[in-house]
Design a protein around this motif. Structure first.
Motif, short mmCIF file in Angstrom:
data_model
loop_
_atom_site.label_atom_id
_atom_site.label_comp_id
_atom_site.label_asym_id
_atom_site.label_seq_id
_atom_site.Cartn_x
_atom_site.Cartn_y
_atom_site.Cartn_z
N ILE A 226 0.83 -1.20 0.00
CA ILE A 226 0.00 0.00 0.00
C ILE A 226 0.86 1.25 0.00
CG2 ILE A 226 -1.65 1.32 1.38
CD1 ILE A 226 -2.85 -1.39 2.26
N VAL A 227 1.90 1.25 0.80
CA VAL A 227 2.77 2.42 0.91
C VAL A 227 3.52 2.64 -0.40
CG1 VAL A 227 4.79 3.34 2.09
CG2 VAL A 227 3.00 2.22 3.40
N GLU A 228 3.92 1.59 -1.06
CA GLU A 228 4.73 1.71 -2.26
C GLU A 228 3.92 1.54 -3.54
OE1 GLU A 228 8.02 -0.95 -1.99
OE2 GLU A 228 8.69 -0.13 -0.09
N ALA A 229 2.71 2.06 -3.57
CA ALA A 229 1.91 2.01 -4.78
C ALA A 229 2.59 2.87 -5.85
CB ALA A 229 0.50 2.52 -4.52
N LEU B 247 -0.72 4.59 -10.43
CA LEU B 247 -1.92 4.18 -9.70
C LEU B 247 -2.43 5.32 -8.83
CD1 LEU B 247 -3.96 2.03 -8.80
CD2 LEU B 247 -2.32 1.37 -7.04
N LYS B 248 -1.52 6.00 -8.15
CA LYS B 248 -1.92 7.13 -7.32
C LYS B 248 -2.56 8.23 -8.17
CE LYS B 248 1.61 6.47 -3.79
NZ LYS B 248 2.81 7.03 -3.16
N ALA B 249 -2.00 8.49 -9.34
CA ALA B 249 -2.54 9.51 -10.23
C ALA B 249 -3.93 9.12 -10.72
CB ALA B 249 -1.61 9.73 -11.40
N ARG B 250 -4.13 7.85 -11.01
CA ARG B 250 -5.45 7.40 -11.45
C ARG B 250 -6.48 7.51 -10.34
NH1 ARG B 250 -4.24 2.25 -15.42
NH2 ARG B 250 -3.21 3.51 -17.01
N ILE B 251 -6.07 7.17 -9.13
CA ILE B 251 -6.98 7.31 -7.98
C ILE B 251 -7.34 8.78 -7.78
CG2 ILE B 251 -7.17 7.06 -5.48
CD1 ILE B 251 -5.46 4.49 -5.77
N ALA C 156 -5.38 15.78 -1.91
CA ALA C 156 -4.24 16.50 -1.37
C ALA C 156 -3.20 15.54 -0.81
CB ALA C 156 -4.70 17.47 -0.28
N ILE C 157 -3.64 14.53 -0.08
CA ILE C 157 -2.71 13.55 0.49
C ILE C 157 -2.01 12.77 -0.62
CG2 ILE C 157 -2.60 11.42 1.84
CD1 ILE C 157 -4.88 12.65 3.56
N ILE C 158 -2.74 12.37 -1.63
CA ILE C 158 -2.15 11.63 -2.74
C ILE C 158 -1.16 12.52 -3.51
CG2 ILE C 158 -2.64 10.55 -4.98
CD1 ILE C 158 -5.27 9.52 -3.71
N SER C 159 -1.51 13.77 -3.70
CA SER C 159 -0.60 14.69 -4.41
C SER C 159 0.70 14.88 -3.64
CB SER C 159 -1.28 16.05 -4.61
OG SER C 159 -2.41 15.89 -5.43
N ILE C 160 0.59 15.05 -2.33
CA ILE C 160 1.79 15.18 -1.51
C ILE C 160 2.63 13.92 -1.60
CG2 ILE C 160 2.60 15.33 0.88
CD1 ILE C 160 0.23 17.26 1.36
N SER C 161 1.95 12.78 -1.58
CA SER C 161 2.65 11.50 -1.66
C SER C 161 3.39 11.36 -2.99
CB SER C 161 1.67 10.36 -1.48
OG SER C 161 2.27 9.13 -1.73
N CYS C 162 2.77 11.78 -4.06
CA CYS C 162 3.40 11.67 -5.38
C CYS C 162 4.55 12.66 -5.56
CB CYS C 162 2.37 11.90 -6.48
SG CYS C 162 1.26 10.51 -6.75
N LEU C 163 4.39 13.85 -5.01
CA LEU C 163 5.37 14.90 -5.25
C LEU C 163 6.53 14.88 -4.25
CD1 LEU C 163 2.93 17.80 -6.12
CD2 LEU C 163 4.30 16.43 -7.69
N SER C 164 6.41 14.11 -3.20
CA SER C 164 7.45 14.13 -2.18
C SER C 164 8.67 13.28 -2.54
CB SER C 164 6.89 13.65 -0.84
OG SER C 164 6.53 12.29 -0.91
#
Length: 91
Positions: free
Chosen positions: A10-13, A17-21, A82-90
């Motif tokens: 889950i952490v390493e999706a 996949l994160k962008a699609r979600i 917002a959480i997904i965006s932070i996760s992708c951009l971090s």
């Protein structure tokens, strides 16, 4: 062991996949927010007349509650985006 593997997955999706979600969540926001703001509030709220607004809300309480639910869904999806965006951009 299995729970540890699931947590790691889950952490390493993948970013794709994160962008699609996030995209699906944006579509939900695009549907829910205008429904609540334009359709419902445009129908129930009377500018400058609080008594007429209250009468409209009491007369169609179900519609008012649906708008509240749609707002809650939109706000929740917005927080998730917002959480997904932070996760992708971090990274």
């Amino acid at each position: 062991m299995a729970a540890d593997v699931m947590k790691k997955g889950i952490v390493e999706a993948s970013p794709r996949l994160k962008a699609r979600i996030a995209g699906v969540l944006y579509l939900i926001i695009i549907a829910a927010a205008p429904f609540a703001e334009v359709f419902v509030r445009g129908k129930l709220v009377v500018d400058g007349d609080a008594a007429a607004t209250a009468t409209n809300i009491v007369a169609d309480e179900t519609l008012y509650r649906l708008a509240g639910g749609a707002d809650l869904i939109a706000f929740t999806c917005d927080a998730a985006v917002a959480i997904i965006s932070i996760s992708c951009l971090s990274r």
